[in-house]
Write a protein that holds these residues in place. Structure first.
Motif, mmCIF file in Angstrom:
data_model
loop_
_atom_site.group_PDB
_atom_site.id
_atom_site.type_symbol
_atom_site.label_atom_id
_atom_site.label_comp_id
_atom_site.label_asym_id
_atom_site.label_seq_id
_atom_site.Cartn_x
_atom_site.Cartn_y
_atom_site.Cartn_z
ATOM 1 N N VAL A 93 0.658 -1.155 -0.082
ATOM 2 C CA VAL A 93 -0.272 -0.147 -0.167
ATOM 3 C C VAL A 93 1.137 1.439 -0.289
ATOM 4 C CG1 VAL A 93 -1.686 0.890 1.294
ATOM 5 C CG2 VAL A 93 -2.322 -0.748 1.077
ATOM 6 N N LEU A 94 2.047 0.944 0.999
ATOM 7 C CA LEU A 94 3.045 2.487 0.818
ATOM 8 C C LEU A 94 3.520 2.626 -0.206
ATOM 9 C CD1 LEU A 94 3.753 2.390 4.330
ATOM 10 C CD2 LEU A 94 2.728 3.682 4.437
ATOM 11 N N ALA A 95 3.879 2.112 -1.056
ATOM 12 C CA ALA A 95 4.327 1.774 -2.410
ATOM 13 C C ALA A 95 3.587 1.949 -3.193
ATOM 14 C CB ALA A 95 5.387 0.247 -2.759
ATOM 15 N N ALA A 96 2.912 1.979 -2.914
ATOM 16 C CA ALA A 96 1.848 2.036 -4.664
ATOM 17 C C ALA A 96 1.585 3.784 -4.303
ATOM 18 C CB ALA A 96 -0.017 1.233 -4.070
ATOM 19 N N GLU A 97 1.093 4.336 -2.613
ATOM 20 C CA GLU A 97 0.792 5.280 -1.847
ATOM 21 C C GLU A 97 1.886 6.404 -2.631
ATOM 22 O OE1 GLU A 97 -0.930 8.416 -1.433
ATOM 23 O OE2 GLU A 97 -1.720 7.295 -1.633
ATOM 24 N N ALA A 98 3.363 5.879 -3.045
ATOM 25 C CA ALA A 98 4.687 6.624 -3.461
ATOM 26 C C ALA A 98 4.309 6.766 -4.994
ATOM 27 C CB ALA A 98 5.859 5.857 -2.935
ATOM 28 N N GLY A 99 3.951 5.751 -5.880
ATOM 29 C CA GLY A 99 4.313 6.174 -6.694
ATOM 30 C C GLY A 99 2.907 7.243 -7.300
ATOM 31 N N ARG A 100 1.906 6.988 -6.957
ATOM 32 C CA ARG A 100 0.840 8.116 -7.201
ATOM 33 C C ARG A 100 1.271 9.387 -6.647
ATOM 34 N NH1 ARG A 100 -2.603 3.736 -5.275
ATOM 35 N NH2 ARG A 100 -2.398 4.670 -2.975
ATOM 36 N N GLU A 101 1.734 9.469 -6.140
ATOM 37 C CA GLU A 101 2.672 10.849 -5.634
ATOM 38 C C GLU A 101 3.672 11.287 -6.319
ATOM 39 O OE1 GLU A 101 3.865 11.463 -2.052
ATOM 40 O OE2 GLU A 101 1.663 10.626 -0.580
ATOM 41 N N LEU A 102 4.480 10.012 -7.143
ATOM 42 C CA LEU A 102 4.953 10.349 -7.856
ATOM 43 C C LEU A 102 4.812 10.094 -9.498
ATOM 44 C CD1 LEU A 102 8.308 10.868 -8.545
ATOM 45 C CD2 LEU A 102 8.060 8.345 -9.118
ATOM 46 N N ARG A 103 3.773 9.895 -9.576
ATOM 47 C CA ARG A 103 3.212 10.387 -11.101
ATOM 48 C C ARG A 103 3.048 11.749 -10.746
ATOM 49 N NH1 ARG A 103 3.859 5.192 -11.293
ATOM 50 N NH2 ARG A 103 4.540 3.868 -13.174
ATOM 51 N N ALA A 119 6.417 8.052 -19.854
ATOM 52 C CA ALA A 119 7.335 6.969 -20.615
ATOM 53 C C ALA A 119 8.060 6.593 -20.018
ATOM 54 C CB ALA A 119 7.417 7.731 -22.057
ATOM 55 N N LEU A 120 9.037 6.622 -19.261
ATOM 56 C CA LEU A 120 10.126 6.290 -18.551
ATOM 57 C C LEU A 120 9.436 5.272 -17.764
ATOM 58 C CD1 LEU A 120 12.427 8.863 -18.625
ATOM 59 C CD2 LEU A 120 12.926 6.839 -19.707
ATOM 60 N N LEU A 121 8.573 5.952 -16.875
ATOM 61 C CA LEU A 121 7.921 5.188 -15.813
ATOM 62 C C LEU A 121 7.034 3.608 -15.907
ATOM 63 C CD1 LEU A 121 8.098 7.874 -13.510
ATOM 64 C CD2 LEU A 121 9.106 6.468 -12.964
ATOM 65 N N SER A 122 7.049 3.872 -17.604
ATOM 66 C CA SER A 122 5.535 3.460 -17.202
ATOM 67 C C SER A 122 5.800 1.737 -16.939
ATOM 68 C CB SER A 122 5.726 3.197 -18.709
ATOM 69 O OG SER A 122 6.636 2.656 -20.210
ATOM 70 N N GLY A 123 5.285 0.902 -17.067
ATOM 71 C CA GLY A 123 5.668 -0.847 -16.571
ATOM 72 C C GLY A 123 5.912 -1.268 -17.791
ATOM 73 N N ASN A 124 5.767 -1.016 -18.890
ATOM 74 C CA ASN A 124 6.282 -1.513 -19.821
ATOM 75 C C ASN A 124 7.467 -1.494 -20.428
ATOM 76 O OD1 ASN A 124 5.198 0.681 -21.182
ATOM 77 N ND2 ASN A 124 4.426 0.048 -22.873
ATOM 78 N N ASP A 125 8.345 -0.475 -19.941
ATOM 79 C CA ASP A 125 9.684 -0.796 -20.403
ATOM 80 C C ASP A 125 10.086 0.055 -21.579
ATOM 81 O OD1 ASP A 125 12.170 -0.392 -19.286
ATOM 82 O OD2 ASP A 125 12.699 -2.508 -19.831
ATOM 83 N N PRO A 126 9.514 0.521 -22.246
ATOM 84 C CA PRO A 126 10.106 1.055 -23.904
ATOM 85 C C PRO A 126 11.144 0.921 -23.650
ATOM 86 C CG PRO A 126 8.458 3.444 -22.492
ATOM 87 C CD PRO A 126 8.668 1.682 -21.500
ATOM 88 N N THR A 127 11.641 1.116 -24.730
ATOM 89 C CA THR A 127 13.228 1.434 -25.081
ATOM 90 C C THR A 127 13.387 3.111 -25.988
ATOM 91 O OG1 THR A 127 12.234 1.069 -27.561
ATOM 92 C CG2 THR A 127 13.995 -1.156 -26.274
ATOM 93 N N TYR A 128 14.228 3.994 -25.738
ATOM 94 C CA TYR A 128 14.975 4.682 -25.978
ATOM 95 C C TYR A 128 14.139 5.421 -27.148
ATOM 96 C CZ TYR A 128 17.303 7.117 -21.998
ATOM 97 O OH TYR A 128 17.896 7.721 -20.714
#
Length: 164
Positions: A93-103, A119-128
């Motif tokens: 829960v704390l990690a999810a809250e930290a992720g929401r605050e960062l976004r 784009a850099l934070l997205s979960g699908n890990d795109p290339t440059y």
């Protein structure tokens, strides 16, 4: 027979039976056992209770309490999770809250920064290359822009933390 008559007639016997069963079971509390036996006896709707039925109910409740005690684990907030166990509910829960605050902080950044960092934070890990194509930027400029955006994000978050 009323409940008070039952209590008067069977109370001493029940107390003695519960004390004996609790002592034999180890960590079982006699008063808790007595309470659960009374609850069971009075909730089934019968108006008569024999001494034999009382003893059987005491033993049955004691067995159930021992089974529960074997399954239950006392909560220790200082205990470390066993090796190989995933994060606990609180950490998730704390990690999810930290992720929401960062976004949310990333969305407040100026210019191209929100799109690039999202784009850099997205979960699908795109290339440059994929990020550059999506944002319409040259691949070589992603690194310097990313660095400026992260510096801006760092300053913004430091200002928010320092603010009362």
């Amino acid at each position: 027979m009323t409940h008070s008559d039952l209590l008067t007639r069977l109370g001493p016997l029940l107390e003695a039976e519960c004390a004996a069963e609790a002592a034999a079971a180890g960590g079982l509390d006699a008063a808790d056992l007595e309470q659960s036996v009374w609850l069971r006896l009075l909730s089934d709707g019968r108006t008569t209770v024999s001494a034999a039925r009382l003893r059987t109910t005491v033993r049955s409740e004691a067995r159930a309490a021992r089974r529960r005690a074997r399954r239950e684990v006392p909560y220790d907030p200082t205990a470390q999770p066993p090796p190989g166990a995933g994060p606990g509910v609180e950490q998730t829960v704390l990690a999810a809250e930290a992720g929401r605050e960062l976004r949310a902080a990333v969305r407040r950044l100026p210019g191209r920064c929100p799109g690039l960092l999202a784009a850099l934070l997205s979960g699908n890990d795109p290339t440059y290359r994929e990020i550059a194509g999506k944002l319409g930027m040259s691949q070589g400029s992603l690194g310097p822009v990313r660095s400026r955006c992260l510096g801006c994000l760092r300053r913004m978050l430091m200002a928010e933390i320092a603010a009362p």
